[in-house]
Design a protein around this motif. Structure first.
Motif, PDB file in Angstrom:
ATOM      1  N   TYR A  25       0.783  -1.104  -0.031  1.00  0.00           N
ATOM      2  CA  TYR A  25      -0.009  -0.058   0.081  1.00  0.00           C
ATOM      3  C   TYR A  25       0.820   1.216  -0.030  1.00  0.00           C
ATOM      4  CZ  TYR A  25      -4.724  -2.010   0.837  1.00  0.00           C
ATOM      5  OH  TYR A  25      -5.818  -2.479   0.982  1.00  0.00           O
ATOM      6  N   LEU A  57       2.498   1.615  -3.455  1.00  0.00           N
ATOM      7  CA  LEU A  57       1.364   2.107  -4.353  1.00  0.00           C
ATOM      8  C   LEU A  57       1.240   3.575  -4.196  1.00  0.00           C
ATOM      9  CD1 LEU A  57      -0.699  -1.028  -4.454  1.00  0.00           C
ATOM     10  CD2 LEU A  57       0.469   0.007  -6.452  1.00  0.00           C
ATOM     11  N   SER A  58       0.987   3.962  -2.737  1.00  0.00           N
ATOM     12  CA  SER A  58       0.768   5.280  -2.414  1.00  0.00           C
ATOM     13  C   SER A  58       1.781   6.327  -2.845  1.00  0.00           C
ATOM     14  CB  SER A  58       0.578   5.647  -0.866  1.00  0.00           C
ATOM     15  OG  SER A  58       0.519   6.924  -0.555  1.00  0.00           O
ATOM     16  N   VAL A 105       1.520   6.461  -6.811  1.00  0.00           N
ATOM     17  CA  VAL A 105       0.416   7.283  -7.471  1.00  0.00           C
ATOM     18  C   VAL A 105       0.781   8.594  -6.905  1.00  0.00           C
ATOM     19  CG1 VAL A 105      -2.083   7.890  -6.762  1.00  0.00           C
ATOM     20  CG2 VAL A 105      -1.278   5.562  -7.206  1.00  0.00           C
ATOM     21  N   ASN A 128      -3.769  10.007  -1.468  1.00  0.00           N
ATOM     22  CA  ASN A 128      -4.903   9.155  -2.056  1.00  0.00           C
ATOM     23  C   ASN A 128      -5.224   8.051  -1.258  1.00  0.00           C
ATOM     24  OD1 ASN A 128      -2.798   6.543  -2.694  1.00  0.00           O
ATOM     25  ND2 ASN A 128      -1.630   8.462  -3.268  1.00  0.00           N
ATOM     26  N   SER A 159      -4.837   4.917  -1.145  1.00  0.00           N
ATOM     27  CA  SER A 159      -3.779   3.917  -0.616  1.00  0.00           C
ATOM     28  C   SER A 159      -2.807   4.454   0.557  1.00  0.00           C
ATOM     29  CB  SER A 159      -2.860   3.559  -1.907  1.00  0.00           C
ATOM     30  OG  SER A 159      -1.883   2.343  -1.631  1.00  0.00           O
ATOM     31  N   GLU A 198      -6.220  -2.092  -8.800  1.00  0.00           N
ATOM     32  CA  GLU A 198      -6.675  -0.971  -9.464  1.00  0.00           C
ATOM     33  C   GLU A 198      -5.613   0.115  -9.436  1.00  0.00           C
ATOM     34  OE1 GLU A 198      -8.669  -1.292 -11.630  1.00  0.00           O
ATOM     35  OE2 GLU A 198      -9.563  -3.094 -11.200  1.00  0.00           O
ATOM     36  N   PHE A 199      -5.021   0.321  -8.121  1.00  0.00           N
ATOM     37  CA  PHE A 199      -4.228   1.357  -8.199  1.00  0.00           C
ATOM     38  C   PHE A 199      -2.867   1.070  -8.948  1.00  0.00           C
ATOM     39  CE2 PHE A 199      -6.250   2.967  -4.151  1.00  0.00           C
ATOM     40  CZ  PHE A 199      -6.136   4.139  -4.273  1.00  0.00           C
ATOM     41  N   PHE A 251     -11.515   6.014  -9.696  1.00  0.00           N
ATOM     42  CA  PHE A 251     -10.299   6.167 -10.446  1.00  0.00           C
ATOM     43  C   PHE A 251     -10.601   6.924 -11.570  1.00  0.00           C
ATOM     44  CE2 PHE A 251      -9.274   2.606  -7.661  1.00  0.00           C
ATOM     45  CZ  PHE A 251      -8.047   2.832  -7.651  1.00  0.00           C
ATOM     46  N   TYR A 292      -9.515  10.298 -10.104  1.00  0.00           N
ATOM     47  CA  TYR A 292      -8.128  10.283  -9.925  1.00  0.00           C
ATOM     48  C   TYR A 292      -7.532  10.805 -11.098  1.00  0.00           C
ATOM     49  CZ  TYR A 292      -8.082   7.925  -5.444  1.00  0.00           C
ATOM     50  OH  TYR A 292      -8.055   7.769  -3.929  1.00  0.00           O
ATOM     51  N   ASN A 338     -11.055   9.453  -2.963  1.00  0.00           N
ATOM     52  CA  ASN A 338     -10.887   8.607  -1.540  1.00  0.00           C
ATOM     53  C   ASN A 338     -12.098   8.240  -1.004  1.00  0.00           C
ATOM     54  OD1 ASN A 338      -8.175   9.175  -2.123  1.00  0.00           O
ATOM     55  ND2 ASN A 338      -8.012  11.052  -0.706  1.00  0.00           N
TER      56      ASN A 338
END
Length: 452
Positions: free
Chosen positions: A100, A103-104, A107, A117, A119, A205-206, A242, A245, A265
């Protein structure tokens, strides 16, 4: 599979060039219609092929591409699936939490780190889940709570009177604590299963978002529409989130961008909390009475059976007539109530950088925002979609009063807390800090397909 290696020191967050902050918005402005990219078509988690952006013939190569993310610095969709397939729940949770965070960060390289975000928040929720999955401190909390619980100790003394008349020793707290350990294992498994479920779904998905849009220099509505067609039809909130985003990626107005990020979010949060509902119910509302009754009754039965004949006859008669069950019932109910109180208190915490939040209490204002409560670009809300969603979920608009969730098993109470958490902490840069102090590294080559 090879879990992510935690060995790369986290680089300092890049300093972003931003326009001077606008004055804080203190009033709600008239709503305006917001148009979103079209959404059509359905497939299963397939990445849309990246469309090359047009490059001016004389433009320097460095200006032809937008931000990119280093391969191996974040989990791909395949890596997410492999992590979710890990069998050891403790090791899996550690890898999920690290995943996570990475990924955060990935992103954040595309959307900026001035807004967290989903994540980013997911990192700390997963880290806290790990405490419950490992069962840290819970047995001691439970035993200590039993000793001070009048609704347990009073009935327990009556059980001891019954046992003495049958020639049996009293029922020690250690046996009750052993029953609590079994209930704790059930709770830990429910949390671990939920942790896996959400990461496998939302994490992919991220990853797909990063893989699709890194390198882009401008919003491409056709590409976004193609990307959104990869979402399953039964996950409309994820699809919308998304899409927002993607819209936020090239939004220049900091107020509009912050609101798009908060909207996305909240939509991911509502989706994942809805998915988690059965697991939360299982963790907090599991039939712990049955667990305690079975184990305590087995203890008494084994003591009776260990007595020689004919001394065991009175005990067997007490079992047959229900005398033992009647004596144990008040103890079982009291122990179950204590366990639920302790489990809820144990679960209802969120460790964040610099402290911990008790989810049953109202959210405290972020440091430095004691009077404003929310960061500058979220002090008033203009986006009509976001206003509508907050109107549905936030029981105390524009306030942190009443944000505490007294019953975490209730979806509406969880979301009431979560939307205020997201809004008040969205600009906290410390949330991007790696949870274990370092960044992970991931296999660059695609994993071999799993045999079903």
């Amino acid at each position: 599979m090879t879990p992510p290696r935690i060995g790369t020191r986290a680089p300092a967050r890049p300093t972003e060039l931003r326009e001077p902050p606008r004055p804080a918005r203190n009033e709600v402005k008239p709503q305006t219609q917001v148009t979103r990219p079209g959404m059509s078509g359905v497939s299963q988690f397939e990445s849309a092929p990246a469309r090359q952006q047009p490059v001016a013939l004389n433009a320097p190569a460095a200006l032809a591409r937008g931000p990119s993310v280093a391969p191996g610095s974040y989990p791909t969709a395949a890596d997410v699936r492999n992590i979710a397939a890990m069998q050891d729940p403790v090791a899996r949770n550690h890898a999920i939490t690290q995943g996570y965070s990475d990924l955060s960060n990935a992103v954040g390289q595309l959307l900026g780190t001035e807004n967290a975000n989903w994540s980013t928040f997911g990192t700390w929720a997963s880290k806290q889940a790990g405490v419950s999955i490992r069962g840290e401190d819970m047995p001691k909390f439970f035993t200590d709570a039993l000793k001070g619980a009048d609704d347990v100790m009073g009935p327990l003394s009556k059980v001891d009177d019954v046992l003495r008349k049958l020639g049996l020793p009293s029922l020690p707290l250690g046996d009750i604590a052993a029953a609590g350990n079994q209930a704790l294992q059930n709770l830990s498994k429910a949390i671990a299963d939920g942790n896996k479920l959400v990461f496998e779904e939302v994490g992919q998905e991220f990853a797909r978002f990063v893989e699709t849009f890194q390198g882009d220099t401008q919003h491409d509505a056709a590409k976004v529409e193609q990307y959104l067609s990869g979402f399953p039809a039964d996950k409309p909130l994820l699809k919308e989130a998304f899409g927002h985003y993607a819209q936020a990626m090239f939004e220049k107005d900091p107020n509009k961008k912050a609101e798009l990020m908060l909207l996305a979010n909240n939509q991911v949060g509502l989706h994942e909390q809805t998915q988690l509902q059965p697991y939360v119910d299982k963790a907090l509302n599991s039939p712990v009475q049955d667990t305690f009754r079975d184990i305590l009754k087995q203890t008494v039965e084994s003591q009776i059976n260990a007595l020689p004949f004919p001394a065991n006859l009175a005990g067997k008669a007490a079992l047959k007539t229900g005398l033992v069950d009647a004596a144990l019932s008040p103890v079982v109910d009291g122990v179950a109530n204590v366990f639920r109180r302790v489990a809820t208190e144990h679960m209802m915490k969120l460790a964040v950088p610099g402290g911990a939040l008790k989810l049953g209490n109202d959210l405290p204002p972020p440091p430095g925002m004691e009077s404003t409560l929310f960061p500058p670009h979220l002090r008033s809300i203009e986006n009509p979609e976001l206003r509508a969603l907050l109107g549905q979920l936030d029981k105390s608009p524009d306030s942190l009063k009443g944000s505490g969730a007294k019953d975490w098993s209730k979806l509406d109470q969880r979301m009431n807390y979560i939307v205020d958490l997201f809004r008040s902490r969205q600009s906290d840069p410390a949330l991007f800090d790696p949870p274990f102090g370092q960044r992970g590294t991931y296999p660059v080559a695609p994993s071999a397909p799993r045999v079903s």
